[in-house]
Scaffold this active site. Structure first.
Site, mmCIF file in Angstrom:
data_model
loop_
_atom_site.group_PDB
_atom_site.id
_atom_site.type_symbol
_atom_site.label_atom_id
_atom_site.label_comp_id
_atom_site.label_asym_id
_atom_site.label_seq_id
_atom_site.Cartn_x
_atom_site.Cartn_y
_atom_site.Cartn_z
ATOM 1 N NE ARG A 16 -10.909 -19.296 7.142
ATOM 2 C CZ ARG A 16 -10.227 -18.333 7.094
ATOM 3 N NH1 ARG A 16 -9.495 -18.131 8.258
ATOM 4 N NH2 ARG A 16 -10.364 -17.287 6.233
ATOM 5 C CB THR A 38 -2.094 -11.543 13.262
ATOM 6 O OG1 THR A 38 -3.551 -11.704 12.851
ATOM 7 C CG2 THR A 38 -1.901 -11.178 14.593
#
Length: 808
Positions: free
Chosen positions: A648, A61
């Site tokens: 995660r 991102t």
DNA sequence: TTCACCCAAGTTTTT
DNA sequence: CTTGGGTGAA
């Protein structure tokens, strides 16, 4: 949504000289600071096709937003000549915020940054008229001459519920047994076709047998009906735009010229329609940058094609492929375990993730007796982490998450956490706007805005009950169809003709007049918040829930209040309805420190210092279906899901499995997940809950020992766990009954019951409560903390006194 | 028309 | 064991 309104792609493109001037202006580029060489390459390779293979936690991102900033800053494109698409509103929002932060407020316009669907709505509203009904006579279909033959720009977007109801009508009209051929499954089939950009006439003949040989026919009817209603469903947003691009080269060319640079996030999740849409738009300049990770493709079951990312280089010859492999999220062992696991998949593009964060905790693996023990142990572990009982230091609850394969697994955790008072939040449950009461209220609003919205009419005409059953509603339908008018007008006509009898007529009249009044109020521009309240009052909808005695009713009223409050942020009802159609977010209440519980799917894109992955058992994870059907392909998708789960975790990842689990009320013994065998022993620490092998100990004592840190022994490999005599013993308790030695269920005669109705009792799991009802050996108890439950008497003991403190 | 009871079925989910 | 939908009686 309003972001694009002032940006007509057909106006005011910069001249080349203007561009040159912008390009010449040197500026510092703070967004390049701290990027690693690969990220930097991804930002600076602006022209031509770029495929950014970004592994989990590699800062994609960051690279993506820097790239947008760089394109603007170097004058390659004005902000609104950049098209950036994401899958979720959340991702779009995050990217918007970050681009904004990078550039400061000083730029004109903003990029076209949104979800595939929101961008398509914008485009489709400009070109709705190009979507026309296919008129090649299908006898007996539902075409009504007075309706328009094309879509109009103010079309409505149907939600899944509306779709299903519409299809159900068509199925019944086609004289099919709606039980054998449920609308849901038709919706699934049609959705699948739309995901593949197939219009009814393009559905391959090999699929003609779908839905009892009538799939394509019903699909065509459904599409016709949508145009009649001036409506589209989610799939249409993409499908229609692809159709327009394919059939109107002039329109396509305009957008090819307009969108000079295209960026795509989560490319591995694109379906064929999205892929075609992108390819059409990028065909000219080929300035397309796709970011994705084939190892995180977990939406194959809803049409995503990993193939899209695998063949990017073929679609765009000469594409520059950039791999982001430095992971900034997880420590060494976690990364090693995830990498090893995913290496079992074939046909990957292949990445080697590495990290500078050496050392850290190994991935922990632990087996439990059953699902409840697992929940209990994890609850205690979470509290231990909160206190800082592990090397990684104290963690807040916000820093910890439980990621499950299927949502029904959440329940064991909710029950347990409720009874010990551990705050948790469930992410991705039923969304706010999907709740029954919210949809009902919205249907009222839709009617007020457009009284001809037949689907909204059907939804609420008899909600609250107005004594209008099936017969009355059929009459309304018939009158409306004969006159070629909306159901609302049909209802008015039916009343005038006296076709509706009894007290239903009066109530219907009241309803019809109400809608007319509310519509007038909308046209007058009356304050929409007040109007919304009025509508809910006058329609009797609020009253209906006030009179409702079920335990959910207060919550529903609360939600309605929230809905009205949400209206305040909008100018009018139309604006609100438009917004809600596409943005079905539920803003999760922030603030309070809570453990997160969610599915693995919902966890994609998130990260937590500590992650718990329960239920790693064959049949649960990988799911039974993935093992039975779909073969290797779906097993590989499950494996990617496991990979997503492990990656995660930043500092601590705990995988667990249970020997026994209740499946649909039946006890089953479970085998540990095959994925556990694929973890590298060197990166895994096997914890053994004491008591697991002991046989005689109660679970409570066992987990207490684990909780205090005593007796946790380390094993060489996880295989030892389930090859051990203890595990075998657990397997010996076969299906059907509760594992007796462990459960100690005591069956009591009603007359031997040591307590009666009204007595205070205690239960290990739910805490203290009051006996409401006794039925054989099943006792209904209203628990102080967790509400009413039915519990076997053997699990209850007499509570000393009502005033005793609850020990949690 | 509606409410109460019986029966079958039961991943993952965004827009 | 739950939940949703379909059927039958008031």
């Amino acid at each position: 949504m309003s972001d694009y309104d002032d940006q007509d792609p057909f106006e005011g493109a910069l001249s080349l000289s203007q561009r040159a001037m912008q390009a010449a202006r040197p500026r510092p580029a703070p967004y390049l600071d701290g990027l690693n060489p690969e990220q930097r390459a991804a930002v600076e390779t602006m022209d031509g096709p770029v495929l950014m293979l970004a592994g989990a936690g590699t800062g994609k991102t960051r690279a993506l937003t820097a790239r947008i900033a760089h394109l603007i800053d170097t004058g390659r494109a004005r902000p609104n000549e950049i098209l950036a698409v994401t899958f979720t509103n959340k991702a779009a929002r995050e990217m918007k915020d970050r681009v904004g932060a990078l550039l400061g407020g000083a730029i004109e316009g903003v990029p076209w940054l949104g979800t595939f669907h929101s961008v398509c709505v914008k485009l489709l509203r400009r070109h709705a008229e190009l979507i026309s009904r296919d008129l090649h006579g299908r006898p007996g279909d539902l075409i009504e001459a007075q309706h328009s033959q094309t879509l109009r720009p103010n079309f409505t977007i149907l939600d899944t519920d509306d779709q299903i109801r519409l299809m159900k009508q068509l199925i019944i009209a086609a004289n099919m047994d709606e039980k054998r051929w449920p609308a849901r499954s038709l919706a699934g089939i049609i959705d699948g076709w739309k995901n593949r950009a197939l219009t009814p006439e393009r559905v391959p003949s090999s699929e003609a047998s779908a839905f009892n040989n009538r799939g394509t026919e019903l699909y065509a009817q459904y599409q016709d009906r949508l145009i009649t209603l001036n409506a589209v469903d989610f799939g249409d947003l993409l499908l229609h735009m692809v159709t327009i691009f394919q059939t109107h080269p002039d329109v396509l060319e305009k957008y090819q010229r307009w969108f000079r640079y295209i960026l795509v996030d989560e490319y591995q999740d694109t379906n064929i329609a999205q892929y075609l849409w992108l390819r059409l738009l990028a065909q000219g300049h080929r300035n397309i940058c796709c970011v994705g990770d084939d190892d995180q493709s977990i939406y194959g079951w809803r049409g995503a094609e990993v193939g899209n990312i695998l063949r990017f280089e073929k679609d765009f010859p000469g594409a520059k492929v950039i791999r982001l492999e430095q992971n900034y999220r997880s420590t060494e062992h976690i990364l090693a375990a995830a990498s090893r696991l995913i290496s079992a998949n074939e046909g990957r593009l292949g990445k080697t993730l590495w990290t500078e964060a050496k050392g850290g905790q190994k991935v922990r693996l632990i087996g439990h007796w059953d699902g409840e023990d697992e929940a209990r142990w994890i609850g205690e572990e979470i509290e231990a982490l909160r206190r800082g009982a592990h090397d990684i230091g104290p963690l807040r609850l916000d820093d910890q998450a439980i990621l499950v394969r299927a949502s029904h697994q959440m329940r064991a955790f909710e029950d347990r956490f409720l009874s010990i008072g551990l705050p948790y939040r469930v992410i991705g449950g039923p969304r706010f706007y999907e709740r029954l009461e919210i949809r009902d209220a919205m249907a009222y609003f839709r009617l007020a805005v457009s009284p001809e919205d037949d689907l909204a009419f059907e939804r609420v005409v008899n909600t609250p009950k107005r004594g209008l059953g099936e017969k009355a509603q059929q009459t309304i339908q018939r009158v409306a169809r004969e006159a070629g008018v909306s159901l609302l007008l049909g209802a008015r006509g039916a009343i005038q003709q006296g076709a509706i009898g009894g007290k239903g007529a009066a109530r219907l009249r009241e309803f019809v007049e109400g809608v007319a009044r509310w519509h007038a109020a909308v046209l007058e521009g009356q304050d929409h918040v007040r109007l919304a309240e009025t509508i809910l009052e006058e329609s009797g909808y609020t009253e209906m829930w006030l009179a409702d005695k079920t335990p959910e009713a207060p919550g529903r009223l609360e939600n309605l209040k929230e809905l009205v409050k949400a209206l305040e942020q909008f100018e009018n009802l139309q604006g609100f309805l438009e917004h809600v159609a596409l943005i079905m977010d539920n803003d999760s209440e922030e603030g309070e420190d809570k453990v997160s519980i969610m599915t693995l799917h919902a966890a994609k894109g998130l990260e937590f210092p500590a992650v718990f992955l329960p239920g790693w058992e064959d049949g649960l994870f990988p799911s039974q279906r993935a093992m039975d059907e779909g073969g290797k392909k779906s097993l590989e998708e499950e494996r990617r899901l496991a990979y997503v789960g492990i990656t995660r975790a930043e500092k601590l990842c705990t995988i667990s499995f249970a020997g026994n689990r209740r499946v649909y009320g039946q006890w089953q013994s479970q085998m540990p997940s095959r994925f556990i065998d694929e973890l590298p022993a060197a990166d895994v620490e096997v914890l053994t809950a004491p008591g697991l092998y002991g046989g005689g100990q109660s679970a409570a004592a066992a987990s207490f020992a684990a909780y205090t840190g005593g007796g946790v022994e380390e094993r060489a490999t996880h295989a030892d766990v389930y090859n051990s005599p203890g595990w075998k013993r657990m397997q010996a308790h076969s299906t059907g009954t509760a594992p007796a030695a462990h459960r100690k269920v005591i069956t009591l005669d009603p007359d031997e019951m040591p307590f009666g109705i009204g007595d205070r009792v205690f239960n290990q799991k739910f805490g203290y409560g009051e006996v409401i009802e006794i039925e054989a050996d099943t006792v209904t108890v209203e628990f102080d903390k967790s509400g009413s439950k039915r519990v076997k008497a053997g699990f209850l003991s007499v509570a000393p006194s009502p005033t005793d403190d609850v020990p949690f």
